[in-house]
Design a protein around this motif. Structure first.
Motif, PDB file in Angstrom:
ATOM      1  N   VAL A 240      -8.734   3.697  35.840  1.00 21.46           N
ATOM      2  CA  VAL A 240      -7.305   3.816  36.130  1.00 21.46           C
ATOM      3  C   VAL A 240      -6.551   2.639  35.530  1.00 21.46           C
ATOM      4  CG1 VAL A 240      -5.570   3.886  37.954  1.00 21.46           C
ATOM      5  CG2 VAL A 240      -7.702   5.176  38.195  1.00 21.46           C
ATOM      6  N   ALA A 241      -7.089   1.427  35.684  1.00 20.97           N
ATOM      7  CA  ALA A 241      -6.448   0.255  35.101  1.00 20.97           C
ATOM      8  C   ALA A 241      -6.308   0.409  33.590  1.00 20.97           C
ATOM      9  CB  ALA A 241      -7.248  -1.003  35.440  1.00 20.97           C
ATOM     10  N   PHE A 242      -7.371   0.880  32.935  1.00 24.21           N
ATOM     11  CA  PHE A 242      -7.326   1.096  31.487  1.00 24.21           C
ATOM     12  C   PHE A 242      -6.249   2.114  31.120  1.00 24.21           C
ATOM     13  CE2 PHE A 242      -8.529   3.347  27.653  1.00 24.21           C
ATOM     14  CZ  PHE A 242      -8.868   2.321  26.770  1.00 24.21           C
ATOM     15  N   ALA A 243      -6.178   3.221  31.875  1.00 20.18           N
ATOM     16  CA  ALA A 243      -5.197   4.268  31.574  1.00 20.18           C
ATOM     17  C   ALA A 243      -3.775   3.768  31.760  1.00 20.18           C
ATOM     18  CB  ALA A 243      -5.450   5.491  32.462  1.00 20.18           C
ATOM     19  N   VAL A 244      -3.527   2.985  32.800  1.00 27.08           N
ATOM     20  CA  VAL A 244      -2.184   2.429  33.008  1.00 27.08           C
ATOM     21  C   VAL A 244      -1.843   1.463  31.886  1.00 27.08           C
ATOM     22  CG1 VAL A 244      -0.794   0.951  34.522  1.00 27.08           C
ATOM     23  CG2 VAL A 244      -2.166   2.810  35.498  1.00 27.08           C
ATOM     24  N   GLY A 245      -2.812   0.668  31.454  1.00 30.13           N
ATOM     25  CA  GLY A 245      -2.581  -0.191  30.293  1.00 30.13           C
ATOM     26  C   GLY A 245      -2.242   0.614  29.054  1.00 30.13           C
ATOM     27  N   ALA A 246      -2.983   1.716  28.833  1.00 29.68           N
ATOM     28  CA  ALA A 246      -2.715   2.567  27.674  1.00 29.68           C
ATOM     29  C   ALA A 246      -1.341   3.212  27.754  1.00 29.68           C
ATOM     30  CB  ALA A 246      -3.795   3.638  27.554  1.00 29.68           C
TER      31      ALA A 246
END
Length: 433
Positions: A240-246
């Motif tokens: 989720v953290a990666f997706a929000v960063g993306a």
């Protein structure tokens, strides 16, 4: 009840008014979608304290709300609380305060099956036309998403002057492990919260689907605010953290700060690049020029940035993924706890390694296995614009079937920052994973 007509705070929760007999399902779906969009929710079932229901309800509403949604279902005509307490209060706030957003989710149907736009006035026993100027949508999921989009834009518009008058920073909090309720809000511009998971390690699949449907609003929310930078705090599953960063790529927002649970700041203001002093290195890699895979090629990158190595789950992953054309295992060059002041350099170096492996293999899809602090997942994600990524979660729970008790990596999200509908293209995990 006479509303409190002092200035309203745009970061206060949105109140959901509904009839429990036939509106509970719609109210629950609305609540989870609003939370995924970053808007705190006040809902009686989640947030009403013990005691006399009507007295506590009045107390809770008077504590401060920034908007409301009237869930209009056929049986709402029999709700004294909705008709005489909640609806009149929400309407008065809507008329008295420009910052107060009001919407209607309407399940009433006409004889030909369409939405009955006259039903809210009739069922709530209001003068015809009273609610004609209120944003009204049906209760199908796509229509609810349109309603929520309007509430997000209204919230950001109401916060824009505040953001401009301070340091032009868009503040975002993110949590996937807490049980969301009204007192969990932080006062940030958006508070993203997902449905809690029944799994001891993995996020909720339904919560991820909520985020998938709503995450496309996030980059526009940040840029509409007029902010020059984004500050994220909280804690979340790494996928989720990666997706929000993306969803907040460096091409849209030039600078990102992430504040960890100890208050340290992890910052990134650059692009993916190989740094002058390497921050990560490949401790192992391999290739397979005859992969058992049709279509787009796939590569895997294991990003292990924690001090003590843990290779078991990655070794298991390689055993069962013969379709990879190449793979790479990255470690920090320091092999110690990461220095948060070097976060931007580390993220840039990791992203460059990932991009180079994809580019060297005909723009291959990247299968990304992260073992790193929460802030690094965000900072790496924001540097992956144009890459197609499948992001995994680590799971050491007992197997559902079979006798292999080794930890494993579970495919969780398909992420592409440049996707038009939002950074999350697909949810790959199931509730029973």
């Amino acid at each position: 009840m006479t509303p409190n007509l002092t200035a309203l705070d745009p970061t206060d929760p949105v109140f959901i008014s509904y009839r429990q007999k036939d509106g509970t399902g719609v109210a629950a779906e609305l609540a989870w979608l609003l939370r995924a969009a970053g808007i705190p929710v006040w809902r009686d079932r989640d947030d009403l304290p013990p005691g006399d229901t009507e007295a506590r309800l009045k107390q809770a509403i008077a504590a401060g709300i920034s908007g409301g949604i009237l869930v209009v279902t056929p049986d709402v005509v029999n709700s004294r609380v909705v008709k005489t307490l909640e609806a009149p209060h929400l309407l008065e706030l809507h008329h008295e305060h420009e910052v107060f957003a009001l919407g209607i989710a309407n399940s009433a149907r006409t004889r030909d099956g369409g939405t009955d736009y006259d039903a809210p006035d009739r069922l709530l026993e209001l003068r015809p036309g009273t609610l004609s100027g209120v944003d009204q949508h049906s209760t199908e999921r796509d229509a609810l998403l349109v309603l929520i989009r309007g509430l997000v834009w209204h919230r950001i518009s109401s916060l824009r002057d505040r953001i401009q008058a301070t340091d032009r920073t868009f503040h975002l909090s993110l949590q996937t492990r807490n049980t969301p309720q009204v007192y969990d809000r932080t006062g940030d511009d958006l508070d993203i919260r997902l449905r809690p998971s029944d799994h001891e390690r993995l996020p909720s699949a339904n919560g991820l689907r909520d985020l998938k449907d709503i995450i496309g609003l996030l980059p526009d929310a940040a840029t509409r605010s007029g902010a020059h930078r984004v500050c994220v705090r909280g804690g979340a599953h790494l996928s989720v953290a990666f997706a929000v960063g993306a969803a907040l790529p460096s091409s849209r927002i030039g600078h990102m700060d992430v504040i960890d649970q100890q208050g340290a700041v992890w910052a990134s203001h650059g692009e993916a690049r190989f740094t002058d002093q390497p921050q990560v290195h490949a401790v192992a890699e391999g290739s397979n020029r005859s992969p058992a895979r049709a279509g787009r090629a796939a590569v895997a990158v294991y990003v292990d940035l924690l001090p003590l190595r843990s290779d078991t789950a990655f070794a298991r992953y390689l055993e069962v993924n013969s379709e990879l054309v190449a793979w790479r295992h990255l470690r920090s060059t320091s092999d110690t706890l990461l220095d948060s002041s070097l976060a931007g350099e580390v993220a840039a170096d990791v992203a460059a390694q990932v991009r180079s492996l994809s580019n060297d293999n005909v723009n291959a899809e990247v299968h990304l296995l992260l073992r790193c602090p929460f802030p690094m997942a965000l900072l790496i994600g924001r540097l992956t614009n144009s890459l197609r990524c499948v992001v995994y979660e680590w799971d050491d729970s007992d197997p559902i079937e079979g006798e292999d008790y080794r930890a494993r990596y579970v495919p969780t999200l398909k992420v592409r920052a440049s996707a038009r509908s939002g950074a999350i293209e697909d949810v790959l995990i199931s509730e029973l994973a």
